[in-house]
Design an enzyme around this catalytic site. Structure first.
Site, mmCIF file in Angstrom:
data_model
loop_
_atom_site.group_PDB
_atom_site.id
_atom_site.type_symbol
_atom_site.label_atom_id
_atom_site.label_comp_id
_atom_site.label_asym_id
_atom_site.label_seq_id
_atom_site.Cartn_x
_atom_site.Cartn_y
_atom_site.Cartn_z
ATOM 1 N N THR A 379 0.893 -1.153 0.000
ATOM 2 C CA THR A 379 0.000 0.000 0.000
ATOM 3 C C THR A 379 0.930 1.202 0.000
ATOM 4 O O THR A 379 2.140 1.043 0.106
ATOM 5 C CB THR A 379 -0.887 -0.055 1.263
ATOM 6 N N SER A 450 -10.713 -2.914 5.633
ATOM 7 C CA SER A 450 -9.336 -2.502 5.386
ATOM 8 C C SER A 450 -8.624 -2.222 6.700
ATOM 9 O O SER A 450 -9.260 -1.915 7.714
ATOM 10 C CB SER A 450 -9.318 -1.241 4.520
ATOM 11 N N SER A 451 -7.292 -2.296 6.666
ATOM 12 C CA SER A 451 -6.470 -1.903 7.810
ATOM 13 C C SER A 451 -5.810 -0.544 7.631
ATOM 14 O O SER A 451 -5.069 -0.096 8.509
ATOM 15 C CB SER A 451 -5.374 -2.950 8.063
ATOM 16 N N GLY A 471 1.442 -1.678 4.774
ATOM 17 C CA GLY A 471 1.826 -2.794 5.617
ATOM 18 C C GLY A 471 0.735 -3.790 5.933
ATOM 19 O O GLY A 471 0.877 -4.588 6.861
#
Length: 570
Positions: A379, A450-451, A471
């Site tokens: 990302t 999503s993170s 990450g």
């Protein structure tokens, strides 16, 4: 200006006709007093900095930078993916933009399964079924229409020049070019876009041009979001999907809309935390962990001591368990207990369950979502502050490195493989990595969890830090540790970013340690508390800006874990 002629070293001081530019990478932050852009590619940072120098605001610079990264950082910069923007003005106004990808209209909860109910051919991660409806162009356009100050067309021109005129291929791209060469029969459109005459790799330093991407960017420049979601580009996407077994249609593209949403907020010590709400899990988990940790004397424990790392691990363990159980797209999950998860009272109960010198046990039998699907670390993040102190934190992605690795024929850009972030088998969870909880199952027009954790830290209503990272699942913990390094341990932004990091995500019940920076004695004491360790090379590529309240000076830092990253200010 031809951006292809700009060369950078680790520390560069460049004079232009009317302003000075400072660039940084490593443990010494760049310093500026009028604007700062920090990204994973030096040419994109330069593009954003030039927009600020021309009088553009933070949103203008973010738009130009993001499109430049779509050219110079194809592993993650994109127009074929999606992400989030968090924005805060120096006068206190704040908002956020959600442009996470959506499932196509033809998608359904069992779309990746064979007759035996198993995932077929890794189809949730590979091939056109893994592609979500892209959101990046819609998100950037919506943010600009709401808050941009310079004309849209001028913000696209630097990216178009980079695509047409080319720029030096870097060492970072070499592995992907080798992969494309070895798979050029199956990925013919990708080979035509990434290889010389569709056959040979570009060596580091050779000029790489992307004429088809340039034409796609021109259509976006001239038509705004419609230049991507309608017309020629939409036709190219639909035709490629139909010819190769994909689901996305022009109806999917025309129906896509980015959302302006209210940021999720909390407090830590005497700072305000402004981050992204679901479908990002980042803001909720970050604030939950900070609430837990606020009750400990972290500074007194010592930076990265065994006791400190144990305490962080236990906070991570609890927040990630809540993440898996509760969070998904709020448009499809009306009863997510967000207020509870980010409350101080809830954190007090979690804090009281932490033992001072022994690890808790992540027991999968007590929770149906026993494990986590892998989420790619590829990302990229953009941090921007303009001359007025307005701040943008933006994270966007294609999911895996280079996404699906599929280039749309004739359009020159890579498609995401974000559908892999949905839970693939309804109701099925196992210890090998599959989860099946309802909140994040596939449904038409649903956004996958999503993170990504774009975050702004404020004090007295004004931004003081802009931070984010790639990450995958580690993003939240990377952002957490950088904030703690600045607030509790009083490290400058560069040292806060460069410091070694850990990651725990509830299950598997082990902690990732970067291979460098931790003493053997600390690791031994940590393991004696009952923790299991695995060693990794790098965690994240944080991009940050710190605004010194007293002097008004901006300090920027690009993580040296990013091969081509730079902080550039003026």
């Amino acid at each position: 200006m031809k951006f292809t002629s700009v060369l950078f070293t680790f520390l560069v001081f460049i004079y232009t006709s009317n302003h000075s530019i400072f660039a940084q990478q490593g443990r010494i932050p760049a310093r500026a007093d009028s604007g700062m852009v920090v990204t994973s590619h030096y040419l994109a940072s330069q593009v954003g900095n030039d927009i600020l120098a021309q009088g553009g605001n933070a949103i203008d610079a973010t738009v130009a930078t993001a499109f430049a990264l779509a050219v110079t950082l194809p592993s993650a910069g994109n127009i074929g993916g999606g992400g989030f923007i968090v924005y805060k003005r120096s006068d206190g106004e704040q908002t956020a933009f959600n442009f996470r990808e959506k499932a196509p209209l033809a998608a359904h909860s069992k779309m990746f399964l064979n007759e035996q109910g198993k995932i077929k051919d890794n189809s949730n991660h590979e091939g056109l079924l893994s592609v979500g409806v892209p959101g990046t162009v819609a998100g950037l356009y919506k943010a600009h229409q709401k808050m941009g100050s310079l004309p849209w067309e001028g913000l696209l021109n630097p990216a178009i020049e980079l695509a047409e005129g080319g720029f030096p291929s870097t060492y970072y791209m070499t592995w992907f070019l080798e992969w494309v060469k070895n798979n050029k029969e199956e990925y013919a459109s990708t080979a035509r876009a990434f290889l010389k005459k569709g056959e040979e790799i570009y060596n580091p330093g050779e000029t790489w041009r992307q004429p088809e991407l340039a034409e796609t960017l021109k259509r976006i420049r001239d038509g705004g979001a419609d230049g991507f979601y309608k017309g020629e580009t939409a036709r190219l996407i639909e035709e490629y999907m139909k010819a190769n077994g994909g689901l996305i249609t022009r109806e999917d593209l025309e129906k896509y809309e980015a959302e302006e949403v209210k940021p999720i907020t909390g407090t830590y010590r005497d700072y305000e935390i402004i981050s992204m709400p679901p479908p990002s899990s980042g803001g909720v988990a970050l604030i939950e962990m900070l609430n837990i940790l606020e009750g400990f004397d972290l500074r007194g424990m010592g930076h990265n001591s065994a006791k400190y790392l144990h305490t962080l691990t236990e906070a991570m363990r609890r927040a990630y368990a809540d993440r898996a159980l509760h969070l998904g797209d709020p448009n499809f999950n009306e009863n997510m207990p967000i207020d509870k998860l980010i409350s101080k009272d809830y954190a007090t109960g979690l804090r009281n369950s932490i033992k001072k010198s022994s690890a808790s046990v992540s027991d999968s039998s007590q929770f149906s979502a026993a494990h986590f699907l892998p989420e790619s670390p590829q990302t990229t993040h953009i941090s921007v502050v303009d001359r007025d102190g307005n701040a943008v934190s933006m994270t966007y992605t294609l999911e895996a490195s280079y996404g699906s690795r599929i280039v749309v024929e004739g359009a020159g850009f890579l498609l995401n493989n974000e559908m892999g972030d949905f839970n693939p088998i309804p109701g099925y969870t196992d210890s090998r990595g599959l989860i099946g909880t309802e909140a994040n199952l596939v449904a038409p027009e649903k956004r996958m969890l999503s993170s990504m954790t774009p975050t702004i830290v404020a004090r007295n209503g004004k931004p003081v830090m802009v931070i984010g990272s790639p990450g995958g699942r580690t993003i939240i913990n990377t952002v957490l540790q950088v904030i703690l390094n600045v607030v509790d341990h009083e490290l400058d932004i560069a040292k806060a970013i460069e410091s070694p990091r850990i990651h725990h995500q509830w299950l598997p019940d082990r902690t990732s340690f970067e291979r460098w920076g931790f003493s053997p004695d600390t690791v031994k004491l940590y393991e004696e508390m009952g923790h299991s360790i695995r060693w990794i090379n790098n965690q994240g590529q944080a991009m940050g800006i710190f605004l010194e309240e007293e002097s008004g000076i901006y300090f920027g830092a690009a993580d040296s874990r990013s091969y081509d990253g730079r902080a550039i200010g003026f």
